[in-house]
Design an enzyme around this catalytic site. Sequence first.
Site, short mmCIF file in Angstrom:
data_model
loop_
_atom_site.label_atom_id
_atom_site.label_comp_id
_atom_site.label_asym_id
_atom_site.label_seq_id
_atom_site.Cartn_x
_atom_site.Cartn_y
_atom_site.Cartn_z
N TYR A 166 -14.39 -4.52 10.55
CA TYR A 166 -13.82 -5.87 10.65
C TYR A 166 -12.85 -5.85 11.82
O TYR A 166 -11.94 -5.01 11.87
CB TYR A 166 -13.13 -6.33 9.37
CG TYR A 166 -12.02 -5.46 8.87
CD1 TYR A 166 -10.68 -5.75 9.20
CD2 TYR A 166 -12.27 -4.37 8.06
CE1 TYR A 166 -9.65 -4.96 8.72
CE2 TYR A 166 -11.24 -3.57 7.59
CZ TYR A 166 -9.93 -3.86 7.92
OH TYR A 166 -8.91 -3.07 7.45
N GLU B 212 -7.96 5.14 5.11
CA GLU B 212 -7.91 4.45 3.82
C GLU B 212 -8.17 5.51 2.76
O GLU B 212 -9.27 6.04 2.64
CB GLU B 212 -8.97 3.35 3.75
CG GLU B 212 -8.90 2.33 4.88
CD GLU B 212 -7.80 1.29 4.68
OE1 GLU B 212 -7.20 1.28 3.58
OE2 GLU B 212 -7.55 0.51 5.61
N GLU C 223 0.86 -1.18 0.00
CA GLU C 223 0.00 0.00 0.00
C GLU C 223 0.90 1.24 0.00
O GLU C 223 1.12 1.88 1.03
CB GLU C 223 -0.93 -0.01 1.22
CG GLU C 223 -1.88 -1.21 1.22
CD GLU C 223 -2.68 -1.34 2.52
OE1 GLU C 223 -2.74 -0.36 3.28
OE2 GLU C 223 -3.23 -2.43 2.75
N HIS D 67 -3.37 4.23 4.50
CA HIS D 67 -3.48 2.91 3.90
C HIS D 67 -4.18 3.01 2.55
O HIS D 67 -4.64 4.09 2.14
CB HIS D 67 -4.28 1.97 4.81
CG HIS D 67 -3.60 1.70 6.13
ND1 HIS D 67 -3.02 0.49 6.45
CD2 HIS D 67 -3.44 2.49 7.22
CE1 HIS D 67 -2.51 0.54 7.67
NE2 HIS D 67 -2.76 1.75 8.16
#
Length: 492
Positions: free
Chosen positions: A289, A311, A128, A229
Site C-alpha cells: 500500500y 510488522e 502499536e 510496528h
Amino acid sequence: MAISRLGFLSLLLLVLLRAFASLPTQAAARGGSDSSGIDNGKHGAFSRILLEDNPEITEEMTRGYMSNSELENAIQGFGNKCSNVSRIYSIGRSVNGSPLWVIEVSDKPGQKEAEPAFKFIGNVHGDEPVGREVLMQLAYWLCDNYLKDPLVCKATLIVENMHLHILPTMNPDGFALRRRGNANNIDLNRDFPDQFFPINDEISFRQPETRAIINWIKQEHFTASASLHGGALVANYPWDGSRDKRKQYYGCPDDKTFRYMASVYSQSHYNMSLSKEFKGGITNGALWYPIYGGMQDWNYIHGGCFELTLEISDLKWPKASELLVIWEQNKMSMLNLVASLVKTGVHGRIFASDSGRPIPGSLMVKGIDSKISASRTLGDYHRMLTPGETYEVVASMEGFRPRSTRIVLEQEAMNLDFILDPDGQKKPLHNDCGCHCDDDVGGKPFLIRESHLWLYLLVLFVLLALYLLSKRRRTASKLAAHRIPLKRPVAV
C-alpha cells in the site's frame, strides 16, 4: 594603500551581495494536502487497513504494559545495571515534553570507532506498543549474554563489533493518548520529507519527534535500521510509494539488497516466512500500500541508511501476557538482522595517499544508483550488499582521483580499504570535523550565515573609512600641487 573608487565600489557591491544572500528566505506555510492528493499526516487517499485506529483501547488492554514513566525508569535502570556496555542519551523531546531516550549498546559506548551502527525504533505509532516492550527485552538479552560463547551467542559479536542504538518509543505522547498520531494527532510515519511529493521540505515545520530523528541520523553514521510496528506480520522494504501513486512494485536502486535483508528477518522468524499473504514474508511497500512521507525512504535517501519497516505482531495491542512470546518469536530475527551488518557486505576505510589520513569520501557500486559516505572522523564505510554477487566498487572524493576495484562478495563480509591520490588541483581543506572550509554546503552555493553579518558590516565600515581617508589625501595632494612646482626626474 589608496583604494581606487571603482575598486572600492566593486568590493562594496560584492560584500553586500554576499551579506544579503545569507538572510533567510521566506518559507511556504505547510498545508494539509496539495494537488497531488497526498495527505499530510492524516488518513487520506492512501489509507491502508493498518491506518485504522483500534476500537477503544480499554484499561484491560493496557494492563501489563509499561507506562511512559515506567519505561523511562526501566531505561535508566538498564543503564545502571549494564553501564559497562551501554550509555543512555536523549535525542530530543516529544510535543508534550517527554524525553526520547536512546540506549546505545557497545563495548565502547559513546566512542567513535570504525564500526557499523544499527538503530531500532519502536512505538512510531502510539497504538502499536509492542516494539517498546520487545526492544527492552533485546537490550537486556544482549547485556545478560555478553561474553558468553560467541559460537553460540551473538551478543558478543554485536557488542564488540558494532554500535547498536535502541529508541524504545518515538511517540510517547501517542501511547499515553492511546492513539496512532502524536499529541498533535500527526502520523509520524507520514511526516518526513518525501521524494515524490514534497509538500514542504522545510525541516522546521516537522513535528518535534520527526525533527529529532532527522537530526539523529545526521549526527550518527548509521549503516542500517528498522522500525517496529504492529497489525501484520511482514518485513517491508523501500520504496514505500510510487511516482504515479499507483499500487505497484516500485523498487529502489538497492532493491536486491533490501530483499536480502528483509529475508534475513523473515526466514529467522518462527512463521513470518510462511505467510500466505506475502511471499516469503516480505513485501515492497508500494506494492502493499503506497504511503508518502515515510521514515524508511527518508533514511535511505538522506542518510544512506538501509531501513526496514517490520510488522511483528498481527495485533496492534495484544494482551500483555503474550509479549514474551512475541519477543521469543522475533528474537533470532532481530539478532540475525543486526549481526548481518558485521557478517556480510563490504567494509573499509578511505585514506589520502599524500597525508595517510582518513578522509570522508564516498562509495558507489557500478550499476547501483546510490552512494554512501564514509564517516567524517575515521573515514570508515560500511556497504550492505547481497552476498554471492560480483561488484565493481568505486571510492571517490573531490580533490582526489577515484579508485575502483572488482570484488566477488561471498557469504562472509569483505574488508576493503582505499587509498586515493590527489588529482593535483586545488582541493578544499577539511578540518577534524570533516567540514569543508571553502566548499559548498549541502550541494548549494555557500551563503554567509546571518550570525556573521555583523562581521561584514564591520568590514564595510573599515573600507568606508579607508575610502574617505584616501579621498582626503588626494584632495590635499591637489591643493599642494598648486603651491609647489613639480620636480622633473633627474638623469644619473
